[in-house]
Design an enzyme around this catalytic site. Structure first.
Site, short mmCIF file in Angstrom:
data_model
loop_
_atom_site.label_atom_id
_atom_site.label_comp_id
_atom_site.label_asym_id
_atom_site.label_seq_id
_atom_site.Cartn_x
_atom_site.Cartn_y
_atom_site.Cartn_z
N ASP A 123 0.45 3.66 2.27
CA ASP A 123 0.14 4.26 3.58
C ASP A 123 -0.97 5.30 3.38
O ASP A 123 -1.96 4.99 2.70
CB ASP A 123 1.41 4.83 4.22
N ASP B 97 0.86 -1.19 0.00
CA ASP B 97 0.00 0.00 0.00
C ASP B 97 0.89 1.23 0.00
O ASP B 97 2.10 1.14 0.16
CB ASP B 97 -0.87 0.00 1.28
N1 LIG Z 1 1.04 1.38 5.84
C1 LIG Z 1 1.58 0.54 6.72
N2 LIG Z 1 2.01 0.98 7.93
C2 LIG Z 1 2.57 0.12 8.80
N3 LIG Z 1 2.71 -1.19 8.57
C3 LIG Z 1 2.30 -1.67 7.39
N4 LIG Z 1 2.31 -2.90 6.89
C4 LIG Z 1 1.78 -2.86 5.66
N5 LIG Z 1 1.40 -1.60 5.35
C5 LIG Z 1 1.71 -0.84 6.43
#
Ligand SMILES: Nc1ncnc2[nH]cnc12
Ligand SMILES: CSC[C@H]1O[C@H](OP(=O)(O)O)[C@H](O)[C@@H]1O
Length: 343
Positions: free
Chosen positions: A259, A257
């Site tokens: 974030d 992703d």
């Molecule tokens: N955006 C994110 N923040 C923290 N840990 C993660 N693991 C996978 N995506 C994450």
């Protein structure tokens, strides 16, 4: 003629001098027909699986071990898998599922000290750890792999993070949180898979946050301004404890992703998104890990997998407390972890 002690006899004699931990070695976790609960040879390489990687299919299961350590039980039973490399050599690999067999442990509940201590007690000196991460850079796209070389600690000090406390002080260098020699091997293997659905970024700064909630947008932007490449909740204290245990450690990250820093330009991270990308790319993740294991099994890496360059480091880095000042309990624990170091 003196018999070379088997791993089981070595562990038994270690437990004999530490009765509090003598009972639970080799008790089967869940009796699986025909799967042994002991393993007699040393195991030098381990894989720690994270989100979406609770097992490593495609390997022969040789044993399932339940090991109790002075820091409690690991996150999951340890599977000993036989990895058959193309050359025909069979190498035992230890596998732990960081969040438990059913992802029941939150990031701050992971049994990091027990995981690393149990692996070391089996003979492990090389760990490949896997993690699902958020990307903090446009060019690191979901499903890309990153071999990070630095970490910024944004955990909150609530996770037990050292073996050296309670009357035995130790300070280990952590300038390079990952093992550069191991990283080179991992990168080579990742690049060999490129073009087959694998994109690899050779370096990156990993932000390890506390969680379990994801970051605020302000935090996410702050981490970007610090030069952060990717973010997760589990590199620490895992990497610190591996270093204290003289184990060469490298994390392989897979972006799932962006974030939440992209704001209106993209959807904020959520669990469905993470799991979806993990599932869709699990086969590549396994192929990547398999290729690394193939490479590590080669004779030319025999010294590296034993982490000879780290051996004995904690005798000095962990031995600054004079004998008369040592805490009794921690001394016993550290003697279990490092037989012969603190006599
Ligand atoms: N955006 C994110 N923040 C923290 N840990 C993660 N693991 C996978 N995506 C994450
Ligand atoms: C399920 S999203 C957050 C979760 O995913 C990562 O897990 P792991 O590093 O074990 O693969 C991240 O660190 C969080 O624990």
């Amino acid at each position: 003629m003196l018999q070379r002690p088997t791993l089981f006899s070595r562990l038994s004699s270690r437990f004999a001098s530490f009765p509090a931990f003598s009972r639970s070695i080799a008790i089967p976790y869940r009796k699986m027909a025909g799967v042994p609960s002991t393993y007699s040879d040393p195991v030098h390489i381990a894989v720690i699986g994270g989100t979406g990687i609770q097992s490593l299919p495609g390997f022969n299961l040789a044993a399932t071990l339940t090991i109790d350590t002075p820091w409690g039980s690991p996150s999951s039973p340890i599977s000993i898998l036989h990895h058959d490399s193309p050359s025909g050599k069979s190498t035992p690999i230890a596998f732990i599922s960081r969040h438990g067999l059913h992802h029941e442990l939150a990031p701050h509940e992971v049994k990091n000290r027990a995981n690393i201590a149990a692996l070391r007690s089996l003979g492990v000196r090389t760990i490949i750890a896997f993690s699902a991460v958020g990307s903090l850079q446009e060019e690191i796209r979901p499903r890309d792999f990153v071999v990070p070389d630095q970490i910024i600690d944004r955990t909150k000090g609530i996770r037990p993070f050292t073996y050296f406390e309670g009357g035995m002080v130790g300070h280990v260098g952590f300038g390079d949180p990952f093992d550069e020699n191991l990283a080179k091997i991992v990168r080579k293997c990742g690049h060999a898979l490129e073009g087959e659905g694998v994109t690899l970024h050779d370096k990156g700064t990993l932000i390890c946050m506390e969680g379990p909630q994801f970051s605020t947008r302000a935090e996410s932007n702050l981490y970007r301004s610090w030069g952060g490449s990717v973010i997760n909740m589990s590199a620490l204290p895992e990497a610190k404890l591996a270093k204290e245990a003289e184990i060469a450690y490298q994390m392989i990250c897979m972006a799932t992703d962006y974030d939440c820093w992209r704001g209106e330009a993209g959807e904020d991270v959520n669990v469905e998104m993470v799991m979806g990308h993990m599932k869709a790319n699990a086969e590549n993740a396994r192929r990547f890990v398999g290729a690394v294991l193939d490479e590590l099994s080669k004779e030319e890496h025999a010294e590296q997998i034993l982490a000879k360059h780290l051996e004995g480091m904690m005798k000095f880095a962990g031995g600054i407390t004079h004998k008369q000042g040592r805490g009794e309990e921690v001394e016993k624990k550290l003697k279990w972890l490092f037989p012969g170091y603190f006599d």
